[in-house]
Design a protein around this motif. Structure first.
Motif, PDB file in Angstrom:
ATOM      1  N   ASN A 189       7.355   8.035   3.662  1.00 60.07           N
ATOM      2  CA  ASN A 189       7.171   7.468   2.323  1.00 60.07           C
ATOM      3  C   ASN A 189       6.940   8.530   1.250  1.00 60.07           C
ATOM      4  O   ASN A 189       6.713   8.171   0.081  1.00 60.07           O
ATOM      5  CB  ASN A 189       5.993   6.493   2.330  1.00 60.07           C
TER       6      ASN A 189
ATOM      7  N   HIS B 237       1.113   2.831   4.266  1.00 65.45           N
ATOM      8  CA  HIS B 237       2.150   3.851   4.073  1.00 65.45           C
ATOM      9  C   HIS B 237       2.137   4.798   5.260  1.00 65.45           C
ATOM     10  O   HIS B 237       1.114   4.950   5.929  1.00 65.45           O
ATOM     11  CB  HIS B 237       1.935   4.634   2.774  1.00 65.45           C
TER      12      HIS B 237
ATOM     13  N   CYS C 231       1.122   5.702  -3.359  1.00 64.00           N
ATOM     14  CA  CYS C 231       0.532   4.766  -4.322  1.00 64.00           C
ATOM     15  C   CYS C 231      -0.699   5.317  -5.025  1.00 64.00           C
ATOM     16  O   CYS C 231      -1.332   4.603  -5.817  1.00 64.00           O
ATOM     17  CB  CYS C 231       0.173   3.453  -3.614  1.00 64.00           C
TER      18      CYS C 231
ATOM     19  N   TYR D  22       5.991  -4.743   6.119  1.00 67.76           N
ATOM     20  CA  TYR D  22       5.789  -4.170   4.778  1.00 67.76           C
ATOM     21  C   TYR D  22       6.676  -2.934   4.590  1.00 67.76           C
ATOM     22  O   TYR D  22       7.273  -2.762   3.520  1.00 67.76           O
ATOM     23  CB  TYR D  22       4.312  -3.820   4.599  1.00 67.76           C
ATOM     24  N   GLN D  23       6.750  -2.099   5.609  1.00 65.13           N
ATOM     25  CA  GLN D  23       7.599  -0.912   5.509  1.00 65.13           C
ATOM     26  C   GLN D  23       9.073  -1.296   5.333  1.00 65.13           C
ATOM     27  O   GLN D  23       9.794  -0.709   4.519  1.00 65.13           O
ATOM     28  CB  GLN D  23       7.419  -0.045   6.751  1.00 65.13           C
TER      29      GLN D  23
ATOM     30  N   HIS E 193      10.164  -4.127   4.043  1.00 68.92           N
ATOM     31  CA  HIS E 193      10.311  -4.693   2.699  1.00 68.92           C
ATOM     32  C   HIS E 193      10.326  -3.595   1.633  1.00 68.92           C
ATOM     33  O   HIS E 193      11.145  -3.645   0.703  1.00 68.92           O
ATOM     34  CB  HIS E 193       9.156  -5.672   2.438  1.00 68.92           C
ATOM     35  N   GLN E 194       9.457  -2.616   1.766  1.00 70.81           N
ATOM     36  CA  GLN E 194       9.416  -1.527   0.804  1.00 70.81           C
ATOM     37  C   GLN E 194      10.730  -0.716   0.808  1.00 70.81           C
ATOM     38  O   GLN E 194      11.239  -0.329  -0.242  1.00 70.81           O
ATOM     39  CB  GLN E 194       8.239  -0.592   1.125  1.00 70.81           C
ATOM     40  N   GLU E 195      11.228  -0.534   2.012  1.00 68.57           N
ATOM     41  CA  GLU E 195      12.501   0.201   2.100  1.00 68.57           C
ATOM     42  C   GLU E 195      13.635  -0.596   1.459  1.00 68.57           C
ATOM     43  O   GLU E 195      14.506  -0.041   0.777  1.00 68.57           O
ATOM     44  CB  GLU E 195      12.810   0.501   3.570  1.00 68.57           C
TER      45      GLU E 195
ATOM     46  N   PHE F 218      13.242  -0.296  -2.225  1.00 69.04           N
ATOM     47  CA  PHE F 218      13.652   1.043  -2.669  1.00 69.04           C
ATOM     48  C   PHE F 218      15.178   1.164  -2.700  1.00 69.04           C
ATOM     49  O   PHE F 218      15.751   1.741  -3.635  1.00 69.04           O
ATOM     50  CB  PHE F 218      13.045   2.095  -1.729  1.00 69.04           C
TER      51      PHE F 218
END
Length: 261
Positions: free
Chosen positions: A11, A30, A51, A98-99, A101-103, A106
């Motif tokens: 991250n 993260h 963050c 979550y990882q 979704h964040q990817e 991004f």
């Protein structure tokens, strides 16, 4: 990235590499590679590079092995109640979701940014194409005008060439007439020189001794056999007399002075 993907990405904003070996996991969900995690979390207080959250707790940062051994797997959750095991598993799955979704977010952000840049580049390209079209149109107009000017110069050159040829023909005619007159004057001069009395000669018709005055014949440049042939051809073409058909005016004037005794 989907839930079935077996690797996460670092991250750290400038890293984005696939994780392998060891990774640093934070309480703010993260994860970082071992290189950036060791560098960032060695300072105190530790701050999440993704963050900017403060990580002051003892277990807010954990260095974990991504491919644990079978012995570790057998002992890490051993002795825990099922609800605790399920709670731990649920939190681990939530971290993974979550990882993912964040990817995904991004990647969407990167795609929208790339599309915006593409549209901007297309707009610039369209403007450049329009500018090039205008320049091309102006150049085509200039080429057309230059072609007209060139045609006008060609026409003028043709007219000047024709005039020059006509002047050359007139010059040749004048040159022939000049050579003819020059040779006539030479013939007349020779005849006058033959009829002039010698110095101290006695004029029997008048009984007066006359002294001859020096006569100068005009000086001419010799043009050679080519000029003579051109002269005689001009004379024949003009219907003029040949060299031996001229009568000397001096001989005509000198006839009354000759008397028989």
């Amino acid at each position: 990235m989907s839930l079935c993907d077996d690797t996460l990405l670092c991250n750290f904003p400038k890293c984005r590499t696939k994780l392998s070996g060891f990774a640093w996991v934070t309480a703010c969900s993260h994860v970082f590679c071992d290189q950036h995690g060791s560098g960032e979390f060695s300072r105190s207080p530790a701050i999440c590079p993704a963050c900017s959250s403060a990580l002051s707790g003892k277990l807010d940062i954990v260095r974990t092995e991504l491919s644990p051994s079978e012995e570790y797997k057998a002992m890490v959750l051993a002795g825990l109640r099922p609800d605790i095991v399920l709670d731990i598993s649920a939190r681990a799955l939530a971290f993974w979701s979550y990882q993912v979704h964040q990817e995904h977010m991004f990647q969407e952000y990167s795609l929208s940014r790339a599309e915006a840049q593409l549209k901007q580049m297309e707009k610039v390209l369209t403007q450049q194409n329009q500018s090039r079209e205008l320049e091309l149109t102006a150049m085509r107009g200039e080429i057309a005008s230059l072609k007209k000017v060139m045609e006008e110069y060609k026409r003028k050159y043709s007219e000047v060439s024709e005039r020059l040829m006509e002047r050359n023909r007139q010059y040749q005619k004048l040159q022939g007439l000049y050579d003819s007159l020059r040779l006539r004057n030479m013939v007349v001069g020779v005849g006058e020189r033959d009829t002039l009395p010698q110095p101290g000669h006695h004029d029997y018709s008048t009984g007066v001794a006359r002294q001859a005055t020096p006569q100068r014949s005009p000086q001419f440049l010799s043009l050679g056999s080519e000029a003579d042939s051109r002269f005689f051809s001009c004379l024949e073409a003009d219907g003029a007399k040949t060299f031996f058909q001229f009568s000397s005016p001096a001989r005509e004037r000198g006839r009354p002075f000759l008397k028989k005794h």
